[in-house]
Design a protein around this motif. Structure first.
Motif, short mmCIF file in Angstrom:
data_model
loop_
_atom_site.label_atom_id
_atom_site.label_comp_id
_atom_site.label_asym_id
_atom_site.label_seq_id
_atom_site.Cartn_x
_atom_site.Cartn_y
_atom_site.Cartn_z
N SER A 98 0.83 -1.21 0.00
CA SER A 98 0.00 0.00 0.00
C SER A 98 0.86 1.26 0.00
CB SER A 98 -0.93 0.00 1.22
OG SER A 98 -0.19 -0.07 2.43
N THR A 99 2.11 1.14 0.46
CA THR A 99 3.02 2.29 0.45
C THR A 99 3.49 2.61 -0.95
OG1 THR A 99 3.83 1.45 2.59
CG2 THR A 99 5.06 3.26 1.57
N PHE A 100 3.88 1.57 -1.68
CA PHE A 100 4.38 1.72 -3.04
C PHE A 100 3.56 0.80 -3.95
CE2 PHE A 100 8.02 1.92 -0.03
CZ PHE A 100 8.26 3.29 -0.11
N PRO A 101 2.32 1.18 -4.29
CA PRO A 101 1.44 0.27 -5.03
C PRO A 101 2.01 -0.18 -6.37
CG PRO A 101 0.51 2.49 -4.91
CD PRO A 101 1.66 2.46 -3.96
N GLU A 102 2.90 0.62 -6.96
CA GLU A 102 3.50 0.21 -8.23
C GLU A 102 4.37 -1.03 -8.07
OE1 GLU A 102 6.37 3.07 -6.31
OE2 GLU A 102 4.19 2.92 -6.56
N SER A 103 4.74 -1.37 -6.81
CA SER A 103 5.55 -2.56 -6.57
C SER A 103 4.75 -3.84 -6.71
CB SER A 103 6.16 -2.51 -5.16
OG SER A 103 7.04 -1.41 -5.03
N GLY A 104 3.42 -3.73 -6.65
CA GLY A 104 2.57 -4.90 -6.82
C GLY A 104 2.66 -5.85 -5.64
N LEU A 105 2.51 -7.13 -5.93
CA LEU A 105 2.69 -8.15 -4.90
C LEU A 105 4.18 -8.21 -4.56
CD1 LEU A 105 0.41 -11.11 -6.03
CD2 LEU A 105 0.16 -9.73 -3.97
N ARG A 106 4.50 -8.06 -3.29
CA ARG A 106 5.91 -8.05 -2.89
C ARG A 106 6.08 -8.81 -1.60
NH1 ARG A 106 3.81 -6.46 1.21
NH2 ARG A 106 3.91 -4.39 2.18
N VAL A 107 7.32 -9.29 -1.41
CA VAL A 107 7.73 -9.95 -0.17
C VAL A 107 8.91 -9.18 0.38
CG1 VAL A 107 8.71 -12.04 0.86
CG2 VAL A 107 6.90 -12.23 -0.86
N VAL A 108 8.86 -8.88 1.68
CA VAL A 108 9.97 -8.22 2.37
C VAL A 108 10.59 -9.23 3.32
CG1 VAL A 108 10.67 -6.28 3.83
CG2 VAL A 108 8.73 -6.02 2.24
#
Length: 243
Positions: A98-108
């Motif tokens: 939600s912070t960087f929506p352009e990142s899409g599905l992401r894993v941290v």
């Protein structure tokens, strides 16, 4: 006689890249985020005029040293192929950003160096995934029952997600790493310094459009698991200096 006190390991040495970034210490060995023996291609690298790599605002995130990968031997750049963490660690966020929506599905993933302190915590972020396999709190590695060697687990599948769509962009994997970052309420790594992910799979001097073969996880050919920084070869800094 009293037992001698354990001697703590020396602090990791981090070489400064520039005012925005550092290299990992030699004990923090990184591998390409794909399966062993796959051929990977660097699609975008360290700026390259790509706006998504130009962010150096330390109040949000520092992505100048992010890398974007494709798998040239697969259709659609490798969409649906498995993605792995670059080193041992624990998932601290997974899902849509939600912070960087352009990142899409992401894993941290959070990486804590063996015997390290709070200053030895790093984060790696894997963006544009199509599907995620691991949940928050899960380890990104497992111990092979037959060999006892620590192996990486699949984080998910490579994709082109972004802005809450699974088909937002060209399939690729975006990797960004940070040191001294913090997690915001959404679970995204912010602030801190960029970590230059080299050596990566033993390679230094990474180049855009160059192709590399992913080595095995076992200490990049040294025969023992290096995913937790157990190895500390003397050649890493020398190779980096020569690049």
């Amino acid at each position: 006689a009293a037992a001698a006190a354990a001697v703590p390991p020396p602090p990791p040495v981090r070489t400064k890249k520039d005012d925005q970034a550092v290299y990992p210490p030699d004990s923090f060995r990184l591998n390409f985020p794909f399966a062993a023996n796959e051929t990977v291609e660097i699609w975008a690298l360290y700026g390259d005029g790509n706006p998504s790599h130009a962010g150096v605002r330390t109040d949000t995130r520092n992505d100048r040293y992010a890398i974007e990968f494709i798998l040239p031997n697969f259709v659609s750049h490798g969409r649906f192929e498995p993605v792995y963490a670059v080193a041992a660690g624990t998932v601290v966020a997974a899902g849509w950003s939600s912070t960087f929506p352009e990142s899409g599905l992401r894993v941290v993933v959070e990486h804590q160096l063996a015997g390290g302190t709070s200053a030895d915590v790093y984060y790696s972020v894997y963006s544009h995934l199509h599907r995620i396999y691991l949940d928050v709190g899960q380890s990104v590695t497992r111990v092979d029952d037959d060999t006892g060697v620590e192996r990486r687990r699949e984080l998910g599948e490579m994709g082109g997600s972004g802005n809450y769509s699974l088909t937002f962009t060209t399939p690729r994997l975006r990797l960004a790493m940070y040191w001294l970052a913090s997690l915001n309420p959404a679970g995204d790594a912010v602030r801190g310094q960029a970590l230059v992910p080299e050596p990566l799979g033993g390679a230094v001097g990474l180049r855009r459009y160059a192709q590399y073969v992913v080595p095995d996880d076992t200490c990049l050919g040294l025969g023992v698991s290096c995913l937790r920084g157990a190895c500390n070869p003397d050649t890493a800094q020398a190779a980096r200096d020569a690049a």
